[in-house]
Design a protein around this motif. Structure first.
Motif, mmCIF file in Angstrom:
data_model
loop_
_atom_site.group_PDB
_atom_site.id
_atom_site.type_symbol
_atom_site.label_atom_id
_atom_site.label_comp_id
_atom_site.label_asym_id
_atom_site.label_seq_id
_atom_site.Cartn_x
_atom_site.Cartn_y
_atom_site.Cartn_z
ATOM 1 N N GLY A 12 7.248 19.713 6.336
ATOM 2 C CA GLY A 12 6.068 18.701 6.370
ATOM 3 C C GLY A 12 5.309 19.451 6.241
ATOM 4 O O GLY A 12 4.217 18.770 5.245
ATOM 5 N N ALA A 16 3.221 18.430 2.552
ATOM 6 C CA ALA A 16 2.490 17.348 1.972
ATOM 7 C C ALA A 16 1.278 17.956 1.304
ATOM 8 O O ALA A 16 0.390 17.429 0.941
ATOM 9 C CB ALA A 16 1.651 17.396 2.990
ATOM 10 N N ALA A 74 0.092 17.454 -2.472
ATOM 11 C CA ALA A 74 -1.035 16.529 -3.020
ATOM 12 C C ALA A 74 -1.901 17.457 -3.849
ATOM 13 O O ALA A 74 -2.670 16.962 -5.507
ATOM 14 C CB ALA A 74 -1.856 17.287 -1.452
ATOM 15 N N LYS A 119 2.748 10.927 -4.599
ATOM 16 C CA LYS A 119 2.304 11.025 -3.139
ATOM 17 C C LYS A 119 3.222 11.564 -2.178
ATOM 18 O O LYS A 119 4.465 11.486 -2.873
ATOM 19 C CB LYS A 119 2.763 9.503 -3.712
ATOM 20 N N ALA A 120 4.127 11.347 -0.799
ATOM 21 C CA ALA A 120 4.562 12.356 -0.181
ATOM 22 C C ALA A 120 5.021 10.904 0.915
ATOM 23 O O ALA A 120 3.636 10.700 1.341
ATOM 24 C CB ALA A 120 4.531 14.189 0.007
ATOM 25 N N THR A 121 5.710 11.140 1.107
ATOM 26 C CA THR A 121 5.594 10.406 3.342
ATOM 27 C C THR A 121 6.788 11.910 4.232
ATOM 28 O O THR A 121 8.050 11.942 3.641
ATOM 29 C CB THR A 121 6.715 8.919 2.904
ATOM 30 N N VAL A 122 6.142 12.040 5.225
ATOM 31 C CA VAL A 122 7.417 13.248 6.006
ATOM 32 C C VAL A 122 6.929 12.516 6.849
ATOM 33 O O VAL A 122 6.548 11.910 7.576
ATOM 34 C CB VAL A 122 6.006 13.935 6.327
ATOM 35 N N ALA A 176 -0.168 17.294 7.756
ATOM 36 C CA ALA A 176 -0.204 17.142 6.662
ATOM 37 C C ALA A 176 -0.598 15.724 6.758
ATOM 38 O O ALA A 176 -0.717 15.312 5.398
ATOM 39 C CB ALA A 176 2.056 16.073 7.158
ATOM 40 N N GLU A 177 -1.326 14.525 7.210
ATOM 41 C CA GLU A 177 -1.772 13.427 7.479
ATOM 42 C C GLU A 177 -3.145 14.020 6.596
ATOM 43 O O GLU A 177 -3.765 13.556 5.679
ATOM 44 C CB GLU A 177 -1.967 12.571 8.465
ATOM 45 N N ALA A 204 -0.371 13.081 3.217
ATOM 46 C CA ALA A 204 0.574 12.659 2.793
ATOM 47 C C ALA A 204 0.634 10.567 4.137
ATOM 48 O O ALA A 204 -0.049 11.124 4.886
ATOM 49 C CB ALA A 204 1.895 13.409 3.347
ATOM 50 N N SER A 205 2.167 10.173 3.808
ATOM 51 C CA SER A 205 2.353 9.434 5.167
ATOM 52 C C SER A 205 3.142 9.423 6.324
ATOM 53 O O SER A 205 3.620 10.179 5.545
ATOM 54 C CB SER A 205 2.685 7.571 4.466
ATOM 55 N N VAL A 206 2.821 10.132 7.163
ATOM 56 C CA VAL A 206 3.616 10.632 8.078
ATOM 57 C C VAL A 206 3.992 9.473 9.038
ATOM 58 O O VAL A 206 3.416 8.592 9.750
ATOM 59 C CB VAL A 206 2.171 11.651 8.904
#
Length: 319
Positions: free
Chosen positions: A80, A84, A88, A93-96, A110-111, A115-117
Motif C-alpha cells: 500500500g 500510494a 502520486a 489516483k490510488a485507493t489502498v 499512504a494517506e 491515496a484514499s485508504v
C-alpha cells in the motif's frame, strides 16, 4: 512462468524510479551464523521495502485509460505504501485497502502520499473490498497475483545475482509469494545452482498450506507479521514456488522478532519481522545443507517503528 526476459523488461521499465539497493557481505551475520552471509538490503529501497519495484512495473505498464480510471490495491502495509507513493509520482489516483491489523504508520504514509485508504476488519474483508472496487471500474494492482508485478520483484534477484559472489543458498520471505516467485525465477536463470528457500511465520503460512494441499487454499491469519499475511497465495505464485523453491520453512512470530533484534545487533540494519524471520530459518537451512554453505538473505523491508519493536519485544519477553 516468469522468465528472465520478463524480469529484464521490468528492470528497464522501472530504472530511474527505484533504487539499486546495496548487496553487501555481513561480517556480523557471518560471525553469528558461522558461514559467509551476504545481504540484499531492500529495506533501503524507496518506501522502505521491495514492493515499490512491482508497483512501479505495473503502473508504468498501464494504458492511459487504465491510469485514468484510478488504481486499487490491498495491502498489509508495504504494498500500500509503495503503490500510494508511486501512483502520486506518476499522477495516478490510488485507493489502498488495508485491514485494521496493518501498521498505523503504513496507513498514515499512504494517506500522506495522497491515496484514499479504506480500512476493513480483517485481510479477508480487505481482499473482498478490493475485488468489489475493481468491479466498479478501478484498475487492479495486485500485490502478488500478477506476472508484471512478479517480474518487477524479480529484479531483486537479478541484482543479487549480478552483485554478489558465489552463493549456495538464498532465503526469501513469503507473504503472497510475489517476491520469492520473481527472485527464484531470476536465480534459476542466472545462478541455476543456487538453492532458494522460502520463509513464513506461523499464522501466515499460506504457501506452506498450498504446497501441502497441492494448490492455493485459504488460511486463518493469526501472525503479528501483517506484511506477510496473505489469506491465500495465488495459483501463479504457487506454481513458481512448487517448481523453483527447495523448501518453505515456517518460524514462530517470537523468533521472527528475535531475528529483527539480531539483525540490528549484528548486521546494523533496522528490519521488520518479515525480514527478521530469515535468521531462525537460516539456522535450519544450515542444519540441512551442512558445511560449505554461503548464504544470501533478501532483507525485504524496514517499515517497523521503534514503538512496534518495543511492543513486540515486551510481548515476547525478549529483553
Amino acid at each position: 512462468m516468469i522468465g528472465i526476459a520478463d524480469i529484464e523488461t521490468a528492470a528497464e521499465r522501472i530504472a530511474g524510479h527505484v533504487v539499486r539497493t546495496p548487496t553487501v557481505p555481513s561480517p556480523g551475520l557471518s560471525a553469528l551464523l558461522g558461514v559467509p552471509v551476504t545481504a540484499k538490503l531492500e529495506l533501503l529501497q524507496r518506501t522502505g521495502s521491495f514492493k515499490v519495484r512491482g508497483a512501479a512495473a505495473k503502473l508504468l505498464s498501464l494504458s492511459g485509460a487504465e491510469r485514468a480510471a484510478g488504481v486499487v490495491a490491498v495491502s498489509g502495509g508495504n504494498h500500500g505504501i509503495a503503490l500510494a507513493v508511486m501512483a502520486a509520482a506518476l499522477d495516478v489516483k490510488a485507493t489502498v485497502v488495508m485491514p485494521r491489523s496493518a501498521p498505523l504508520r503504513a496507513v498514515e504514509i499512504a494517506e500522506s502520499a495522497g491515496a484514499s485508504v479504506r480500512v476493513t476488519d480483517d485481510m479477508d474483508g480487505a481482499f473482498a473490498l478490493m475485488t468489489r472496487l475493481q468491479q466498479e471500474g478501478l484498475t487492479l494492482v495486485h500485490p502478488f497475483d500478477d506476472p508484471v508485478v512478479i517480474a518487477g520483484q524479480g529484479t531483486v534477484g537479478a541484482e543479487f545475482a549480478a552483485d554478489t559472489g558465489d552463493l549456495t543458498d538464498v532465503l526469501v520471505s513469503i507473504g503472497g509469494g510475489g517476491l520469492i516467485a520473481g527472485v527464484a525465477a531470476a536465480l534459476r536463470a542466472l545462478r541455476p545452482g543456487v538453492r532458494v528457500w522460502g520463509v513464513e511465520t506461523e499464522g501466515a503460512q499460506a504457501m506452506s498450506e498450498a504446497l501441502a494441499a497441492g494448490g492455493p487454499v485459504p488460511v486463518k491469519l493469526t501472525s503479528i507479521v501483517s506484511t506477510l499475511s496473505a489469506p491465500a497465495v495465488s495459483q501463479l505464485t504457487y506454481e513458481h514456488v512448487s517448481e523453483l523453491v527447495t523448501e518453505v520453512l515456517v518460524v514462530p512470530d517470537r523468533e521472527a522478532v528475535r531475528g529483527s533484534l539480531e539483525l540490528a545487533d549484528h548486521a546494523k540494519v533496522w528490519a521488520e519481522p518479515a525480514a527478521g524471520c530469515l535468521l531462525p530459518a537460516a539456522r535450519r537451512v544450515l542444519e540441512r545443507v551442512g558445511e560449505g554453505a554461503r548464504l544470501g538473505l533478501v532483507v525485504c523491508g524496514g517499515n517497523a517503528t521503534t514503538s512496534d519493536m518495543i511492543a513486540w519485544t515486551e510481548h515476547f519477553e525478549l529483553r
